[in-house]
Design a protein around this motif. Structure first.
Motif, PDB file in Angstrom:
ATOM      1  N   GLN A 274       0.826  -1.219   0.000  1.00 28.35           N
ATOM      2  CA  GLN A 274       0.000   0.000   0.000  1.00 28.35           C
ATOM      3  C   GLN A 274       0.850   1.255   0.000  1.00 28.35           C
ATOM      4  OE1 GLN A 274       0.031  -2.306   2.368  1.00 28.35           O
ATOM      5  NE2 GLN A 274       0.036  -1.460   4.449  1.00 28.35           N
ATOM      6  N   SER A 275       2.013   1.194   0.646  1.00 18.55           N
ATOM      7  CA  SER A 275       2.913   2.343   0.670  1.00 18.55           C
ATOM      8  C   SER A 275       3.517   2.592  -0.703  1.00 18.55           C
ATOM      9  CB  SER A 275       4.028   2.108   1.702  1.00 18.55           C
ATOM     10  OG  SER A 275       4.987   3.134   1.650  1.00 18.55           O
ATOM     11  N   ILE A 276       3.904   1.529  -1.395  1.00 16.97           N
ATOM     12  CA  ILE A 276       4.477   1.661  -2.735  1.00 16.97           C
ATOM     13  C   ILE A 276       3.463   2.251  -3.703  1.00 16.97           C
ATOM     14  CG2 ILE A 276       5.378   0.356  -4.706  1.00 16.97           C
ATOM     15  CD1 ILE A 276       6.558  -1.614  -2.623  1.00 16.97           C
ATOM     16  N   ILE A 277       2.247   1.736  -3.669  1.00 17.28           N
ATOM     17  CA  ILE A 277       1.200   2.230  -4.569  1.00 17.28           C
ATOM     18  C   ILE A 277       0.885   3.693  -4.274  1.00 17.28           C
ATOM     19  CG2 ILE A 277      -1.268   2.019  -5.087  1.00 17.28           C
ATOM     20  CD1 ILE A 277      -0.885  -1.019  -4.882  1.00 17.28           C
ATOM     21  N   ARG A 278       0.804   4.040  -3.014  1.00 13.25           N
ATOM     22  CA  ARG A 278       0.527   5.439  -2.648  1.00 13.25           C
ATOM     23  C   ARG A 278       1.633   6.365  -3.149  1.00 13.25           C
ATOM     24  NH1 ARG A 278       0.023   4.604   2.288  1.00 13.25           N
ATOM     25  NH2 ARG A 278       2.110   5.161   2.991  1.00 13.25           N
ATOM     26  N   ASN A 279       2.876   5.943  -3.016  1.00 14.11           N
ATOM     27  CA  ASN A 279       3.989   6.783  -3.448  1.00 14.11           C
ATOM     28  C   ASN A 279       4.046   6.936  -4.961  1.00 14.11           C
ATOM     29  OD1 ASN A 279       4.979   7.405  -0.897  1.00 14.11           O
ATOM     30  ND2 ASN A 279       6.245   5.582  -0.796  1.00 14.11           N
ATOM     31  N   ILE A 280       3.618   5.916  -5.697  1.00 13.44           N
ATOM     32  CA  ILE A 280       3.558   6.034  -7.155  1.00 13.44           C
ATOM     33  C   ILE A 280       2.463   7.011  -7.564  1.00 13.44           C
ATOM     34  CG2 ILE A 280       2.947   4.781  -9.270  1.00 13.44           C
ATOM     35  CD1 ILE A 280       4.509   2.410  -8.184  1.00 13.44           C
ATOM     36  N   LEU A 281       1.318   6.926  -6.922  1.00 16.85           N
ATOM     37  CA  LEU A 281       0.219   7.850  -7.231  1.00 16.85           C
ATOM     38  C   LEU A 281       0.590   9.287  -6.881  1.00 16.85           C
ATOM     39  CD1 LEU A 281      -2.833   5.724  -6.022  1.00 16.85           C
ATOM     40  CD2 LEU A 281      -2.261   6.334  -8.385  1.00 16.85           C
ATOM     41  N   ASN A 282       1.434   9.463  -5.861  1.00 15.27           N
ATOM     42  CA  ASN A 282       1.870  10.805  -5.446  1.00 15.27           C
ATOM     43  C   ASN A 282       3.110  11.281  -6.207  1.00 15.27           C
ATOM     44  OD1 ASN A 282      -0.176  10.878  -3.547  1.00 15.27           O
ATOM     45  ND2 ASN A 282       1.121  10.187  -1.865  1.00 15.27           N
ATOM     46  N   ASP A 283       3.584  10.467  -7.160  1.00 18.40           N
ATOM     47  CA  ASP A 283       4.775  10.798  -7.960  1.00 18.40           C
ATOM     48  C   ASP A 283       6.063  10.811  -7.149  1.00 18.40           C
ATOM     49  OD1 ASP A 283       3.273  11.044 -10.303  1.00 18.40           O
ATOM     50  OD2 ASP A 283       2.805  13.142  -9.891  1.00 18.40           O
ATOM     51  N   ASP A 284       6.055  10.184  -5.978  1.00 16.14           N
ATOM     52  CA  ASP A 284       7.297  10.048  -5.205  1.00 16.14           C
ATOM     53  C   ASP A 284       8.129   8.873  -5.714  1.00 16.14           C
ATOM     54  OD1 ASP A 284       6.746  12.201  -3.476  1.00 16.14           O
ATOM     55  OD2 ASP A 284       5.401  10.949  -2.290  1.00 16.14           O
ATOM     56  N   LEU A 285       7.481   7.925  -6.399  1.00 17.45           N
ATOM     57  CA  LEU A 285       8.152   6.810  -7.049  1.00 17.45           C
ATOM     58  C   LEU A 285       7.654   6.703  -8.482  1.00 17.45           C
ATOM     59  CD1 LEU A 285       7.865   4.050  -4.263  1.00 17.45           C
ATOM     60  CD2 LEU A 285       9.876   5.449  -4.779  1.00 17.45           C
ATOM     61  N   GLU A 286       8.478   6.123  -9.349  1.00 18.97           N
ATOM     62  CA  GLU A 286       8.078   5.938 -10.744  1.00 18.97           C
ATOM     63  C   GLU A 286       7.566   4.524 -11.005  1.00 18.97           C
ATOM     64  OE1 GLU A 286       7.838   8.027 -13.161  1.00 18.97           O
ATOM     65  OE2 GLU A 286       9.133   9.737 -12.757  1.00 18.97           O
ATOM     66  N   VAL A 287       8.253   3.519 -10.446  1.00 13.35           N
ATOM     67  CA  VAL A 287       7.840   2.127 -10.620  1.00 13.35           C
ATOM     68  C   VAL A 287       7.936   1.409  -9.281  1.00 13.35           C
ATOM     69  CG1 VAL A 287       8.559   2.006 -13.030  1.00 13.35           C
ATOM     70  CG2 VAL A 287      10.162   1.344 -11.243  1.00 13.35           C
ATOM     71  N   GLY A 288       7.175   0.325  -9.158  1.00 11.16           N
ATOM     72  CA  GLY A 288       7.223  -0.469  -7.940  1.00 11.16           C
ATOM     73  C   GLY A 288       7.008  -1.936  -8.261  1.00 11.16           C
ATOM     74  N   ILE A 289       7.345  -2.785  -7.307  1.00 14.64           N
ATOM     75  CA  ILE A 289       7.075  -4.218  -7.409  1.00 14.64           C
ATOM     76  C   ILE A 289       6.223  -4.594  -6.211  1.00 14.64           C
ATOM     77  CG2 ILE A 289       8.063  -6.532  -7.572  1.00 14.64           C
ATOM     78  CD1 ILE A 289      10.669  -5.191  -8.526  1.00 14.64           C
ATOM     79  N   VAL A 290       5.029  -5.099  -6.463  1.00 15.60           N
ATOM     80  CA  VAL A 290       4.071  -5.410  -5.404  1.00 15.60           C
ATOM     81  C   VAL A 290       3.518  -6.815  -5.606  1.00 15.60           C
ATOM     82  CG1 VAL A 290       3.419  -2.985  -5.003  1.00 15.60           C
ATOM     83  CG2 VAL A 290       2.199  -4.324  -6.727  1.00 15.60           C
ATOM     84  N   THR A 291       2.826  -7.309  -4.589  1.00 15.84           N
ATOM     85  CA  THR A 291       2.264  -8.653  -4.668  1.00 15.84           C
ATOM     86  C   THR A 291       0.751  -8.649  -4.814  1.00 15.84           C
ATOM     87  OG1 THR A 291       2.164  -8.746  -2.242  1.00 15.84           O
ATOM     88  CG2 THR A 291       4.134  -9.653  -3.303  1.00 15.84           C
ATOM     89  N   ARG A 292       0.172  -7.453  -4.880  1.00 20.35           N
ATOM     90  CA  ARG A 292      -1.276  -7.337  -5.074  1.00 20.35           C
ATOM     91  C   ARG A 292      -1.583  -6.204  -6.034  1.00 20.35           C
ATOM     92  NH1 ARG A 292      -2.812  -6.884   1.122  1.00 20.35           N
ATOM     93  NH2 ARG A 292      -0.568  -6.495   1.239  1.00 20.35           N
ATOM     94  N   THR A 293      -2.600  -6.391  -6.841  1.00 17.86           N
ATOM     95  CA  THR A 293      -3.022  -5.336  -7.748  1.00 17.86           C
ATOM     96  C   THR A 293      -3.997  -4.408  -7.031  1.00 17.86           C
ATOM     97  OG1 THR A 293      -4.835  -6.692  -8.609  1.00 17.86           O
ATOM     98  CG2 THR A 293      -2.712  -6.785  -9.773  1.00 17.86           C
ATOM     99  N   ASP A 294      -4.347  -3.330  -7.709  1.00 14.62           N
ATOM    100  CA  ASP A 294      -5.244  -2.320  -7.149  1.00 14.62           C
ATOM    101  C   ASP A 294      -6.253  -1.954  -8.232  1.00 14.62           C
ATOM    102  OD1 ASP A 294      -5.956   0.707  -6.576  1.00 14.62           O
ATOM    103  OD2 ASP A 294      -5.185  -0.085  -4.697  1.00 14.62           O
TER     104      ASP A 294
END
Length: 305
Positions: free
Chosen positions: A129-149
């Motif tokens: 959830q932290s990775i996805i939030r940071n991508i939506l906020n433009d703090d990260l460009e790409v992430g690797i997660v184990t669940r979709t949204d």
């Protein structure tokens, strides 16, 4: 904001040293050039030049304005050039993943940076959830997660699998072997695990549910049953209390493999092996710079092994 048209006229005038040549170069009239200089002086509240005959000399304010204008033009040229340049070997890559994946991938990123020192990597280790939030906020460009949204602004691509492990203290297994006859020894049960206690971490509840539900169906029903004996959010430290006999935990296999004292751990052989899909996530409508192509290819190659 200083009027850029007036500044350009002033810079051109200083470079040519002549009002008529400036007018010709800018396709203006000579009175038009004089008007631009006057308006610029009024905007700045300072006299920029002293005219005598057909010549002029800059005032102190005029010299500062000329130097400032040159800097602005140089910065603008560099900026315009950068818009059309997408250098594969230059720039920062902002990436998010779990702590276990960070330990696995980070050495490869550092090796890449050593080869191309204009590259840099910002790696944020955290839960899904932290990775996805940071991508939506433009703090990260790409992430690797184990669940979709379900957010339509995100794009997910499955890139590999991650095996989850039930990790116990080696001394716990040794003690059980001593106390129980090897011929009559029963398989590990959830009550024994709960007596030992769970070492919690940011993905602990999710991982525990994934592994314990199919392997201890008779006694494990919910993560609310977990007796938590510790919590830490630093992956490199999660297995330390486990190695000291203070509890068990559930982590990806790569985390157990990278622990510096593996002899103090016991990866319990599960009847039902559990793997999770790994997804590369990024913004759907935001093109990634070309420097991310190497990272994505490297991740797919690494996680497909």
């Amino acid at each position: 904001m200083i009027n850029p048209t007036w500044v350009n006229t002033f810079i051109t005038l200083v470079n040519t040293g002549h009002f008529t040549q400036t007018a010709e170069k800018l396709y203006m009239t000579q009175p038009g050039v004089s008007q631009h200089i006057k308006k610029l002086e009024e905007q700045l509240g300072s006299e920029l030049l002293i005219r005598f005959g057909k010549r002029f000399e800059l005032t102190e304010a005029g010299q500062k304005m000329y130097e400032f204008g040159q800097q602005q033009q140089a910065q603008e040229s560099q900026f315009l050039a950068s818009l059309s340049a997408d250098d594969v070997y230059c720039g920062m890559s902002k990436i998010g993943c779990s702590g276990s994946l960070a330990m696995q991938l980070y050495p490869r990123l550092l090796q890449r940076q050593q080869e191309y020192n204009q590259l840099s990597f910002h790696v944020e280790a955290g839960p899904n959830q932290s990775i996805i939030r940071n991508i939506l906020n433009d703090d990260l460009e790409v992430g690797i997660v184990t669940r979709t949204d379900s957010n339509n602004d995100l794009f997910f691509e499955e890139i590999g699998q991650s095996s989850l492990c039930l990790i116990l203290p080696a001394q716990f297994i040794a003690k059980q072997s001593v106390e129980t006859d090897s011929e009559t020894k029963e398989p590990l049960n959830f009550d024994a695990l709960n007596e030992l206690g769970f070492i919690h971490h940011p993905d602990g509840a999710h991982y525990a549910s994934q592994v314990l539900t199919p392997n201890f169906p008779e006694s494990f029903k919910s993560v609310n049953q977990l007796k938590i004996t510790g919590y830490i959010n630093q992956l490199s430290q999660i297995l330390l209390p486990v190695s000291q006999g203070l509890g068990y935990t559930v982590l990806p296999e790569s985390a157990a493999e990278s622990f510096y004292q593996p002899q103090l751990l016991h990866v319990y052989p599960l009847k039902h092996q559990v793997s999770e899909a790994l997804y590369l996530v990024r913004k759907r409508h935001r093109p990634l710079p070309q420097r991310y192509d190497w990272f994505i290819a490297m991740v797919k190659e690494t996680l497909a092994l």
